[in-house]
Design a protein around this motif. Structure first.
Motif, PDB file in Angstrom:
ATOM      1  N   SER A 140      -4.430   9.688 -35.352  1.00  0.00           N
ATOM      2  CA  SER A 140      -5.700  10.178 -34.804  1.00  0.00           C
ATOM      3  C   SER A 140      -5.658  11.703 -34.802  1.00  0.00           C
ATOM      4  CB  SER A 140      -5.887   9.632 -33.380  1.00  0.00           C
ATOM      5  OG  SER A 140      -7.058  10.135 -32.780  1.00  0.00           O
ATOM      6  N   ILE A 141      -6.561  12.321 -35.568  1.00  0.00           N
ATOM      7  CA  ILE A 141      -6.547  13.775 -35.754  1.00  0.00           C
ATOM      8  C   ILE A 141      -7.791  14.408 -35.129  1.00  0.00           C
ATOM      9  CG2 ILE A 141      -6.423  15.646 -37.454  1.00  0.00           C
ATOM     10  CD1 ILE A 141      -5.187  13.666 -39.418  1.00  0.00           C
ATOM     11  N   MET A 142      -7.588  15.482 -34.381  1.00  0.00           N
ATOM     12  CA  MET A 142      -8.654  16.257 -33.705  1.00  0.00           C
ATOM     13  C   MET A 142      -9.701  15.345 -33.080  1.00  0.00           C
ATOM     14  SD  MET A 142     -10.476  18.223 -36.893  1.00  0.00           S
ATOM     15  CE  MET A 142     -10.418  17.563 -38.545  1.00  0.00           C
ATOM     16  N   SER A 143      -9.235  14.375 -32.297  1.00  0.00           N
ATOM     17  CA  SER A 143     -10.133  13.408 -31.680  1.00  0.00           C
ATOM     18  C   SER A 143      -9.883  13.345 -30.182  1.00  0.00           C
ATOM     19  CB  SER A 143      -9.945  12.037 -32.341  1.00  0.00           C
ATOM     20  OG  SER A 143     -10.998  11.164 -31.987  1.00  0.00           O
ATOM     21  N   SER A 144     -10.473  12.335 -29.536  1.00  0.00           N
ATOM     22  CA  SER A 144     -10.376  12.228 -28.083  1.00  0.00           C
ATOM     23  C   SER A 144     -10.561  10.783 -27.655  1.00  0.00           C
ATOM     24  CB  SER A 144     -11.425  13.142 -27.430  1.00  0.00           C
ATOM     25  OG  SER A 144     -11.207  13.224 -26.037  1.00  0.00           O
ATOM     26  N   THR A 145     -10.525  10.564 -26.346  1.00  0.00           N
ATOM     27  CA  THR A 145     -10.551   9.209 -25.781  1.00  0.00           C
ATOM     28  C   THR A 145     -11.899   8.801 -25.207  1.00  0.00           C
ATOM     29  OG1 THR A 145      -9.880  10.079 -23.631  1.00  0.00           O
ATOM     30  CG2 THR A 145      -8.119   9.372 -25.137  1.00  0.00           C
ATOM     31  N   GLY A 146     -12.855   9.726 -25.160  1.00  0.00           N
ATOM     32  CA  GLY A 146     -14.118   9.436 -24.491  1.00  0.00           C
ATOM     33  C   GLY A 146     -14.039   9.611 -22.983  1.00  0.00           C
ATOM     34  N   ASN A 147     -12.906  10.083 -22.490  1.00  0.00           N
ATOM     35  CA  ASN A 147     -12.725  10.329 -21.058  1.00  0.00           C
ATOM     36  C   ASN A 147     -13.720  11.395 -20.591  1.00  0.00           C
ATOM     37  OD1 ASN A 147     -11.836  11.090 -18.516  1.00  0.00           O
ATOM     38  ND2 ASN A 147      -9.676  11.148 -19.074  1.00  0.00           N
ATOM     39  N   PRO A 148     -14.632  11.052 -19.669  1.00  0.00           N
ATOM     40  CA  PRO A 148     -15.666  12.007 -19.261  1.00  0.00           C
ATOM     41  C   PRO A 148     -15.136  13.202 -18.477  1.00  0.00           C
ATOM     42  CG  PRO A 148     -15.739  10.060 -17.869  1.00  0.00           C
ATOM     43  CD  PRO A 148     -14.761   9.750 -18.970  1.00  0.00           C
ATOM     44  N   ASP A 149     -13.904  13.135 -18.009  1.00  0.00           N
ATOM     45  CA  ASP A 149     -13.341  14.225 -17.217  1.00  0.00           C
ATOM     46  C   ASP A 149     -12.695  15.325 -18.053  1.00  0.00           C
ATOM     47  OD1 ASP A 149     -14.078  12.887 -14.861  1.00  0.00           O
ATOM     48  OD2 ASP A 149     -12.190  11.763 -14.820  1.00  0.00           O
ATOM     49  N   LEU A 150     -12.637  15.122 -19.377  1.00  0.00           N
ATOM     50  CA  LEU A 150     -11.996  16.105 -20.237  1.00  0.00           C
ATOM     51  C   LEU A 150     -12.907  17.316 -20.470  1.00  0.00           C
ATOM     52  CD1 LEU A 150     -10.422  13.772 -22.941  1.00  0.00           C
ATOM     53  CD2 LEU A 150      -9.218  15.016 -21.127  1.00  0.00           C
ATOM     54  N   PRO A 151     -12.331  18.457 -20.834  1.00  0.00           N
ATOM     55  CA  PRO A 151     -13.153  19.635 -21.154  1.00  0.00           C
ATOM     56  C   PRO A 151     -14.112  19.339 -22.308  1.00  0.00           C
ATOM     57  CG  PRO A 151     -10.837  20.228 -20.945  1.00  0.00           C
ATOM     58  CD  PRO A 151     -10.882  18.738 -20.909  1.00  0.00           C
ATOM     59  N   LYS A 152     -15.293  19.932 -22.228  1.00  0.00           N
ATOM     60  CA  LYS A 152     -16.311  19.721 -23.260  1.00  0.00           C
ATOM     61  C   LYS A 152     -16.166  20.755 -24.380  1.00  0.00           C
ATOM     62  CE  LYS A 152     -18.029  16.683 -20.418  1.00  0.00           C
ATOM     63  NZ  LYS A 152     -17.645  15.253 -20.584  1.00  0.00           N
ATOM     64  N   ALA A 153     -16.903  20.514 -25.457  1.00  0.00           N
ATOM     65  CA  ALA A 153     -16.962  21.490 -26.544  1.00  0.00           C
ATOM     66  C   ALA A 153     -17.559  22.794 -26.034  1.00  0.00           C
ATOM     67  CB  ALA A 153     -17.807  20.939 -27.682  1.00  0.00           C
TER      68      ALA A 153
END
Length: 301
Positions: A140-153
């Motif tokens: 998994s490259i430059m991706s994420s988990t969909g966790n809403p608590d993570l920093p946004k773009a």
């Protein structure tokens, strides 16, 4: 290396099998709105030279794969996820994951390594959740988990991603997309104007279909958090992320690696939200080493 339409998951998917026929298959899964033409030749050829059977395809709603209908309202999709309701949208990331598995079916492949970038990383996460028996390994490259608590773009990166070109004329679209890519490219490895133009033009000429992006974005936003489901994944898992990614911040890669038991995180300085050719030898070595270790583990079991 001829592209062809295959029936996968009940729809038409455009794919390309670069071979070699006797190599262990590795499936490349594209990011949001991008087509199979976005993969650097240096990455595909590098993995093929390592003996992997390189396969890439256009996701549904982009390139030459099947197009869908219906324009979901993103705000409604986000609200539904927040309230724990099922969003109203044409398809999901799980459907897109099933498309990739369908490509393997169409090519007669029982198990494969899979790698995905950005939204493609989310799709291969879904493959690992729903189709683990079909996978040898995941990258998994430059991706994420969909966790809403993570920093946004960053605001600038989101504007660049969502801005519309001044017209639908080929040159206007290409120049507009070049401008956007400059915002979230790898700062340590900027493309020349000529190389960036060639890259963007190749994607445009393969097929320009902006409407599909609305449905793909709905699928991303409607998927919610995959953290709990990723905690049950046992497929060998590699996460690669750039420290300088303004579109999917590095915390997304950290969260992905933390969520999957035994996952390995490789962080790269100067890497943004793209795949610079200068880094392709490093990507090839990382992916090949991870994949071969997974094959040895599978053989031992």
């Amino acid at each position: 290396m001829t592209q062809k339409l295959v029936k996968a998951n009940g729809i038409s998917i455009n794919c390309e099998d670069r071979g070699p026929a006797d190599g262990t298959p590795i499936l490349f899964v594209n990011g949001y709105t991008s087509t199979m033409m976005s993969w650097p030749d240096e990455l595909m050829d590098g993995l093929r030279d390592k003996g992997f059977r390189v396969i890439r395809y256009d996701n549904r709603d982009v390139g030459k794969s099947e197009k869908f209908s219906g324009l979901p309202k993103i705000a409604d999709v986000v609200a539904a996820v927040r309230e724990g309701r099922k969003p109203d949208m044409p398809y999901t990331l799980a459907d897109m994951a099933a498309d990739g598995i369908g490509v393997l079916d169409a090519l007669g492949i029982k198990r494969a390594h899979v790698m995905g970038i950005s939204m493609g990383g989310m799709i291969v996460q879904r493959m690992a959740i729903h189709h683990p028996e079909r996978l040898l390994s995941v990258t998994s490259i430059m991706s994420s988990t969909g966790n809403p608590d993570l920093p946004k773009a960053s605001d600038e990166a989101m504007k660049a991603l969502q801005a519309m070109p001044p017209s639908e004329e080929r040159e206007d679209v290409i120049r507009h997309r070049m401008k956007g890519r400059r915002v979230y490219q790898s700062p340590a490895y900027p493309k020349s104007e000529e190389d960036l133009y060639t890259f963007v033009a190749r994607e445009y000429d393969h097929m320009y279909y902006p409407e599909g992006g609305i449905r793909q974005y709905a699928a991303i936003m409607g998927d919610g958090s995959r953290v709990a489901e990723l905690g049950k994944v046992r497929v060998p898992f590699l996460v690669v992320h750039g420290h300088a990614d303004p579109l999917v911040p590095h915390a997304g890669g950290e969260d992905t690696a933390k969520s999957v038991p035994g996952a390995k995180l490789v962080s790269i300085d100067g890497m943004g939200h793209d795949l610079p050719v200068e880094l392709c030898p490093q990507y090839v070595d990382l992916i090949a080493t991870h994949a071969r270790a997974a094959e040895q583990k599978a053989a031992a079991e």
